[in-house]
Design a protein around this motif. Structure first.
Motif, mmCIF file in Angstrom:
data_model
loop_
_atom_site.group_PDB
_atom_site.id
_atom_site.type_symbol
_atom_site.label_atom_id
_atom_site.label_comp_id
_atom_site.label_asym_id
_atom_site.label_seq_id
_atom_site.Cartn_x
_atom_site.Cartn_y
_atom_site.Cartn_z
ATOM 1 N N HIS A 62 0.838 -1.193 0.000
ATOM 2 C CA HIS A 62 0.000 0.000 0.000
ATOM 3 C C HIS A 62 0.877 1.249 0.000
ATOM 4 O O HIS A 62 2.090 1.163 0.188
ATOM 5 C CB HIS A 62 -0.942 -0.007 1.211
ATOM 6 C CG HIS A 62 -0.234 -0.010 2.524
ATOM 7 N ND1 HIS A 62 0.227 -1.148 3.127
ATOM 8 C CD2 HIS A 62 0.114 1.016 3.346
ATOM 9 C CE1 HIS A 62 0.816 -0.845 4.275
ATOM 10 N NE2 HIS A 62 0.769 0.463 4.432
ATOM 11 N N THR A 63 0.275 2.401 -0.214
ATOM 12 C CA THR A 63 1.037 3.651 -0.189
ATOM 13 C C THR A 63 0.813 4.351 1.142
ATOM 14 O O THR A 63 -0.245 4.238 1.749
ATOM 15 C CB THR A 63 0.616 4.598 -1.334
ATOM 16 O OG1 THR A 63 -0.777 4.868 -1.202
ATOM 17 C CG2 THR A 63 0.898 3.991 -2.682
ATOM 18 N N GLU A 64 1.843 5.034 1.608
ATOM 19 C CA GLU A 64 1.768 5.810 2.840
ATOM 20 C C GLU A 64 2.343 7.186 2.595
ATOM 21 O O GLU A 64 3.112 7.394 1.656
ATOM 22 C CB GLU A 64 2.544 5.108 3.964
ATOM 23 C CG GLU A 64 1.867 3.869 4.492
ATOM 24 C CD GLU A 64 2.540 3.300 5.728
ATOM 25 O OE1 GLU A 64 3.502 3.915 6.244
ATOM 26 O OE2 GLU A 64 2.103 2.233 6.179
ATOM 27 N N LEU A 65 1.988 8.105 3.462
ATOM 28 C CA LEU A 65 2.477 9.474 3.379
ATOM 29 C C LEU A 65 3.447 9.702 4.533
ATOM 30 O O LEU A 65 3.127 9.431 5.695
ATOM 31 C CB LEU A 65 1.285 10.433 3.496
ATOM 32 C CG LEU A 65 1.462 11.818 2.914
ATOM 33 C CD1 LEU A 65 1.790 11.741 1.431
ATOM 34 C CD2 LEU A 65 0.179 12.610 3.109
ATOM 35 N N TYR A 66 4.670 10.156 4.220
ATOM 36 C CA TYR A 66 5.667 10.428 5.252
ATOM 37 C C TYR A 66 6.312 11.774 4.952
ATOM 38 O O TYR A 66 6.933 11.959 3.905
ATOM 39 C CB TYR A 66 6.714 9.315 5.294
ATOM 40 C CG TYR A 66 7.787 9.540 6.319
ATOM 41 C CD1 TYR A 66 7.502 9.419 7.681
ATOM 42 C CD2 TYR A 66 9.083 9.869 5.943
ATOM 43 C CE1 TYR A 66 8.475 9.626 8.634
ATOM 44 C CE2 TYR A 66 10.067 10.075 6.891
ATOM 45 C CZ TYR A 66 9.754 9.959 8.231
ATOM 46 O OH TYR A 66 10.735 10.163 9.190
ATOM 47 N N ARG A 67 6.140 12.725 5.859
ATOM 48 C CA ARG A 67 6.685 14.080 5.705
ATOM 49 C C ARG A 67 6.315 14.688 4.355
ATOM 50 O O ARG A 67 7.150 15.249 3.657
ATOM 51 C CB ARG A 67 8.192 14.083 5.901
ATOM 52 C CG ARG A 67 8.606 13.746 7.314
ATOM 53 C CD ARG A 67 10.071 13.975 7.511
ATOM 54 N NE ARG A 67 10.421 13.694 8.906
ATOM 55 C CZ ARG A 67 11.632 13.810 9.386
ATOM 56 N NH1 ARG A 67 12.616 14.196 8.606
ATOM 57 N NH2 ARG A 67 11.863 13.546 10.645
ATOM 58 N N GLY A 68 5.065 14.486 3.985
ATOM 59 C CA GLY A 68 4.554 15.070 2.752
ATOM 60 C C GLY A 68 4.882 14.309 1.491
ATOM 61 O O GLY A 68 4.415 14.646 0.409
ATOM 62 N N ALA A 69 5.692 13.269 1.596
ATOM 63 C CA ALA A 69 6.056 12.475 0.414
ATOM 64 C C ALA A 69 5.323 11.132 0.463
ATOM 65 O O ALA A 69 5.248 10.493 1.515
ATOM 66 C CB ALA A 69 7.559 12.248 0.360
ATOM 67 N N GLU A 70 4.797 10.723 -0.670
ATOM 68 C CA GLU A 70 4.103 9.445 -0.764
ATOM 69 C C GLU A 70 5.107 8.363 -1.156
ATOM 70 O O GLU A 70 5.952 8.573 -2.029
ATOM 71 C CB GLU A 70 3.001 9.554 -1.823
ATOM 72 C CG GLU A 70 1.986 8.442 -1.735
ATOM 73 C CD GLU A 70 0.820 8.676 -2.687
ATOM 74 O OE1 GLU A 70 0.946 8.245 -3.844
ATOM 75 O OE2 GLU A 70 -0.184 9.275 -2.264
ATOM 76 N N TYR A 71 5.040 7.234 -0.489
ATOM 77 C CA TYR A 71 5.907 6.116 -0.873
ATOM 78 C C TYR A 71 5.137 4.811 -0.752
ATOM 79 O O TYR A 71 4.139 4.716 -0.062
ATOM 80 C CB TYR A 71 7.188 6.088 -0.031
ATOM 81 C CG TYR A 71 6.988 5.790 1.430
ATOM 82 C CD1 TYR A 71 7.217 4.507 1.930
ATOM 83 C CD2 TYR A 71 6.566 6.770 2.319
ATOM 84 C CE1 TYR A 71 7.022 4.219 3.266
ATOM 85 C CE2 TYR A 71 6.370 6.494 3.657
ATOM 86 C CZ TYR A 71 6.610 5.228 4.122
ATOM 87 O OH TYR A 71 6.413 4.940 5.443
ATOM 88 N N VAL A 72 5.642 3.796 -1.448
ATOM 89 C CA VAL A 72 4.971 2.495 -1.503
ATOM 90 C C VAL A 72 5.601 1.552 -0.486
ATOM 91 O O VAL A 72 6.828 1.402 -0.446
ATOM 92 C CB VAL A 72 5.066 1.878 -2.923
ATOM 93 C CG1 VAL A 72 4.459 0.482 -2.949
ATOM 94 C CG2 VAL A 72 4.402 2.778 -3.938
ATOM 95 N N ASP A 74 5.704 -2.085 -0.035
ATOM 96 C CA ASP A 74 5.290 -3.305 -0.728
ATOM 97 C C ASP A 74 5.544 -4.577 0.077
ATOM 98 O O ASP A 74 4.904 -5.589 -0.163
ATOM 99 C CB ASP A 74 5.898 -3.398 -2.122
ATOM 100 C CG ASP A 74 7.407 -3.251 -2.135
ATOM 101 O OD1 ASP A 74 7.994 -3.069 -1.059
ATOM 102 O OD2 ASP A 74 7.989 -3.311 -3.230
#
Length: 132
Positions: A62-72, A74
């Motif tokens: 799934h994707t998550e948001l960390y410090r304004g940046a989206e990352y996957v 997996d």
């Protein structure tokens, strides 16, 4: 010590009619571990091996948001359980794990059942059903 005709001998050669032993592997969500452990204890399972694991199946992470940046993300955290039991207990073990680990949501996990050719308790030399 006399060997019964339905056991393996000390050299590791299986004798005819030896008891069937199965390994049940389950991949579950980590927060379900205590419930699964209790369910297995209630049906008489005397030991399990637990390994922390990471993986993904159909959900592909799934994707998550960390410090304004989206990352996957997996590889999701999972727990792998391994239980070796005699044939007579396999279905009850599978049912206990499945009912205790189920949340009804994606990523609940999988259960695999495999045949075990031989089992040996190192301390005593007991084999197969006697070793578990």
């Amino acid at each position: 010590m006399e060997q019964s005709p339905d056991r393996s001998n000390r050299s590791g050669l299986a004798l005819q009619g030896s008891a069937q032993v199965k390994k049940v592997e389950a991949i579950i969500k980590p927060f379900k571990l205590d419930e699964v452990k209790e369910a297995l204890h209630e049906i008489g399972v005397s030991g399990i091996t637990v390994t922390e694991a990471k993986g993904f199946g159909r959900q592909k992470g799934h994707t998550e948001l960390y410090r304004g940046a989206e990352y996957v993300v997996d590889f999701l955290p999972k727990v792998k359980l391994e239980v070796v039991v005699g044939d007579a207990l396999v279905e009850r073990v599978v049912e206990a794990i499945a009912s205790a680990a189920q949340t009804g949501r994606i990523g609940d996990g999988k259960i695999f059942v495999m045949a075990v050719e031989s089992a040996l308790r190192i301390r005593t030399g007991e084999r197969d059903d006697d070793a578990i």
